[in-house]
Motif scaffolding. Sequence first.
Motif, PDB file in Angstrom:
ATOM      1  N   LYS A 157      76.785  44.447  20.924  1.00 37.20           N
ATOM      2  CA  LYS A 157      77.241  43.041  20.319  1.00 37.20           C
ATOM      3  C   LYS A 157      76.548  43.019  19.153  1.00 37.20           C
ATOM      4  N   GLU A 158      77.337  42.414  18.586  1.00 37.51           N
ATOM      5  CA  GLU A 158      76.919  42.529  16.800  1.00 37.51           C
ATOM      6  C   GLU A 158      76.465  41.177  15.936  1.00 37.51           C
ATOM      7  N   SER A 159      77.024  39.948  17.769  1.00 38.55           N
ATOM      8  CA  SER A 159      75.803  38.694  16.962  1.00 38.55           C
ATOM      9  C   SER A 159      74.332  38.753  16.429  1.00 38.55           C
ATOM     10  N   TYR A 161      71.975  37.053  17.225  1.00 36.31           N
ATOM     11  CA  TYR A 161      71.313  36.655  18.492  1.00 36.31           C
ATOM     12  C   TYR A 161      70.741  38.196  19.847  1.00 36.31           C
ATOM     13  N   SER A 162      72.024  39.206  19.019  1.00 31.27           N
ATOM     14  CA  SER A 162      72.162  40.399  19.981  1.00 31.27           C
ATOM     15  C   SER A 162      71.101  40.904  20.189  1.00 31.27           C
ATOM     16  N   ILE A 163      71.570  41.600  18.538  1.00 28.92           N
ATOM     17  CA  ILE A 163      70.385  42.313  17.534  1.00 28.92           C
ATOM     18  C   ILE A 163      69.055  42.038  17.381  1.00 28.92           C
ATOM     19  N   GLU A 164      68.594  40.977  17.487  1.00 28.62           N
ATOM     20  CA  GLU A 164      67.313  40.848  17.886  1.00 28.62           C
ATOM     21  C   GLU A 164      66.459  40.878  19.163  1.00 28.62           C
ATOM     22  N   MET A 165      67.504  40.732  19.996  1.00 37.72           N
ATOM     23  CA  MET A 165      67.300  41.153  21.495  1.00 37.72           C
ATOM     24  C   MET A 165      67.182  42.686  21.879  1.00 37.72           C
ATOM     25  N   LEU A 166      68.253  43.760  21.498  1.00 36.96           N
ATOM     26  CA  LEU A 166      67.992  44.708  21.226  1.00 36.96           C
ATOM     27  C   LEU A 166      66.979  45.081  20.413  1.00 36.96           C
ATOM     28  N   GLN A 167      66.635  45.039  19.285  1.00 35.26           N
ATOM     29  CA  GLN A 167      65.244  45.197  19.052  1.00 35.26           C
ATOM     30  C   GLN A 167      63.684  44.718  19.704  1.00 35.26           C
ATOM     31  N   TYR A 203      76.304  54.442  19.317  1.00 35.22           N
ATOM     32  CA  TYR A 203      75.227  55.449  19.259  1.00 35.22           C
ATOM     33  C   TYR A 203      74.488  55.279  17.223  1.00 35.22           C
ATOM     34  N   SER A 204      75.389  54.504  16.356  1.00 30.75           N
ATOM     35  CA  SER A 204      75.101  54.459  15.312  1.00 30.75           C
ATOM     36  C   SER A 204      74.523  52.567  15.683  1.00 30.75           C
ATOM     37  N   TYR A 205      75.232  51.843  16.216  1.00 26.63           N
ATOM     38  CA  TYR A 205      74.848  50.270  16.788  1.00 26.63           C
ATOM     39  C   TYR A 205      73.456  50.587  17.233  1.00 26.63           C
ATOM     40  N   ILE A 206      73.201  51.456  17.441  1.00 25.08           N
ATOM     41  CA  ILE A 206      71.298  51.239  18.348  1.00 25.08           C
ATOM     42  C   ILE A 206      70.449  52.014  17.244  1.00 25.08           C
ATOM     43  N   LEU A 207      70.802  52.578  16.650  1.00 23.33           N
ATOM     44  CA  LEU A 207      70.572  53.660  15.190  1.00 23.33           C
ATOM     45  C   LEU A 207      69.868  52.837  14.065  1.00 23.33           C
ATOM     46  N   GLU A 208      70.889  52.156  13.833  1.00 24.47           N
ATOM     47  CA  GLU A 208      71.035  51.547  12.351  1.00 24.47           C
ATOM     48  C   GLU A 208      70.070  50.114  13.018  1.00 24.47           C
TER      49      GLU A 208
END
Length: 326
Positions: A157-159, A161-167, A203-208
């Motif tokens: 999920k590229e939003s 907010y989603s990336i902040e939550m992933l982090q 895989y790249s989404y999580i790594l980046e």
Amino acid sequence: MEKGQRSQGDARRRRVQRLKKMIVLSVLIWMIFPVGLCVALFGRIKALDRQLAESQSCQQQLLEQVAAVAARQEEEALRRQEDDTEQQSSPLERQEIMVSAPVAAADGQNGDLAVVEPDAAHKVYLTFDDGPSKYTEEILDILDTYDVKATFFVLGKESEYSIEMLQEIARRGHTIGMHSYSHKYAEIYRSVEDFSADFYQIYSYILENTGIQSTCYRFPGGSSNAISDIDMHVFADFLAEQEIEYFDWNVSSGDGGSVLLDVDTLVRNATSGIPGNGTSIILMHDAASRPTTVEALPRIIENILAMEDTAILPITDNTTPVHHIK
Ligand code: ZN
């Protein structure tokens, strides 16, 4: 006298001829009847064959339609969830999250999953599929309250907010696993090439975004899903070649179904099987459409923590996987 003998001879010849005719006729009848019967039965068999083939193809079409509708519904639910996620965070909240969530790789906890697991007769792994969602932070806070670590099998999920939550998931020391980038069954399971392309995307989404090289995967629908036309062993072999372990579940909270389950049912589903298992991998969902999972989570954790010789652990490289396909 001579005349009388001749007429007697004629009568006998006629009788013999009649007899011959009758014999020929009855032979013909006995031959024609079975042949006719055979032809009629053959025709009937052909007709039944055609009907059977038609009904089989109808059944096949029906099954395909049912599978397509199920896949569409799931994709639709995910799209709605993505929309909810986009809407729920105000710019101010995002700003706060940004401040408190530096990129997780610096933390070092998640990049290396080669942790020795503590000894416990019953090992329990809480796993959350389909996130991040609007409930991610609430789930993280509950896990923090009880000081337990879980595993999040996330989507691409590229939003912001989603990336902040992933982090944030990574920063708080939980394991991040892959659950495909798109979660679109029809695309992911179309071929090994499609599966591989989606795999490298997540895989790249999580790594980046976190600096983590994820080593675990959960198949959308599990390895035993009935949607993929290709034998799931093919995809499992692909993951093995990439040195990725996949994890199914042996305990399901039941929160992935079409009906929203109540808290009591979720708690019962998620915990009743644990005392009988050495390893329990519990399936739950971090999804906007699953509010009762968040409500049930404190009770689920409390029940497990109260069990004898039982530990709640995040998935690591040393975790014994559960596989639905052998
Ligand atoms: Zn899923």
